[in-house]
Design a protein around this motif. Sequence first.
Motif, PDB file in Angstrom:
ATOM      1  N   ARG A 276      -7.197  -2.854 -10.811  1.00 18.36           N
ATOM      2  CA  ARG A 276      -6.815  -1.536 -10.302  1.00 18.36           C
ATOM      3  C   ARG A 276      -7.104  -0.448 -11.339  1.00 18.36           C
TER       4      ARG A 276
ATOM      5  N   ASN B 228      -0.085 -10.425  -4.653  1.00 20.35           N
ATOM      6  CA  ASN B 228      -1.438  -9.863  -4.666  1.00 20.35           C
ATOM      7  C   ASN B 228      -2.487 -10.818  -4.106  1.00 20.35           C
TER       8      ASN B 228
ATOM      9  N   MET C 157      -4.533  -1.405  -1.146  1.00 20.31           N
ATOM     10  CA  MET C 157      -3.382  -1.008  -0.342  1.00 20.31           C
ATOM     11  C   MET C 157      -2.618  -2.219   0.192  1.00 20.31           C
TER      12      MET C 157
ATOM     13  N   PRO D 164       0.649  -3.964  -7.343  1.00 19.10           N
ATOM     14  CA  PRO D 164      -0.542  -3.395  -7.986  1.00 19.10           C
ATOM     15  C   PRO D 164      -0.282  -2.893  -9.395  1.00 19.10           C
TER      16      PRO D 164
ATOM     17  N   HIS E 189      -0.544   2.833  -4.320  1.00 20.16           N
ATOM     18  CA  HIS E 189      -0.969   2.686  -2.927  1.00 20.16           C
ATOM     19  C   HIS E 189      -1.452   4.009  -2.361  1.00 20.16           C
TER      20      HIS E 189
ATOM     21  N   ALA F 244      -4.788  -9.355  -1.177  1.00 19.14           N
ATOM     22  CA  ALA F 244      -5.675  -8.303  -1.666  1.00 19.14           C
ATOM     23  C   ALA F 244      -6.743  -8.884  -2.582  1.00 19.14           C
TER      24      ALA F 244
ATOM     25  N   ALA G 204      -5.284   4.971  -1.203  1.00 25.50           N
ATOM     26  CA  ALA G 204      -5.578   5.486   0.135  1.00 25.50           C
ATOM     27  C   ALA G 204      -6.409   6.759   0.061  1.00 25.50           C
TER      28      ALA G 204
ATOM     29  N   TRP H 209       1.531   6.206  -8.375  1.00 24.84           N
ATOM     30  CA  TRP H 209       1.675   5.877  -6.950  1.00 24.84           C
ATOM     31  C   TRP H 209       0.400   5.148  -6.521  1.00 24.84           C
TER      32      TRP H 209
END
Length: 282
Positions: free
Chosen positions: A24, A146, A127, A132, A94, A149, A98, A92
Amino acid sequence: MWFFHSLTDLFHNPTQEAHLQLFRIALGVACVVKFLGELVQGMWNFLAVGTYSRHELGQRRGPDAVALIAALHHPVTVLRLTAALALTLGPWPHAAAAVVTLGLAFELTYLYRFNTVYLMLCAACLMFAGAPGRGLSVTYAQSSANTFAQFLIVLITSQMYVNSAWIKARSPHFRSGLRVAQWIEAGAAVRPLLPRREYFYPAPLVRLLGSGSPRALRIGRPLAVLVIAIEALLPLGLLVPETRPWAVVVGICMHLCFWGLLPLMLAGFSLATTASYLLFAG
């Protein structure tokens, strides 16, 4: 092998949370590099009134669509760069993922690039991550938060490599070595005309592979076949624990070569792709 076991276990098998959290962070950096690189290349004015790119887009999409896309271009450019920074720093994750996904999807309305599609799909997969991570710290717990994902990103990366190998294998232009020779020769020829040094091909490389001569093609042909073989076999090599270290080294070397051909365009893509190697370990 965790990847195939995940299907039978409905993604309840544990994976290392740190792997996706590190990815990430790397994906956020990759998107920042991509967005800043595009600004350096002049993409801020890509849809300005009177430009050929706006005219060409209008021919394809119509005047109403190009007016809407052009009106959104600058706000989305700023918003997605901000979101990429937030994805890296992770306050943040997620929401940031997005916004980055939507920003990359918006880019596809006026300019299609395969590396944009890959980054967009990877951001969308984040997401679905249950852990994450936040900030630049990672957790080393084993959990299934996870797994889904991570499975999706590994699947997308594997498909990208196999699909790329298939396209190259079907192209006589690439298999012959002529594609690489033409690219190097053209890049070396236009470099003095560019406002910034976007390409830097050493003179020995241009003489060796960039001339399009029979000797250059004799060298370029086995290199092209080697690239096809590496891309086709790399996903399996990354999944098998015994071959993973070698596959990582080979993959990084291959992407360094790709990055050398297209420095600004492929810097973020190469970083994100090689960072995904972490996820193959499960």
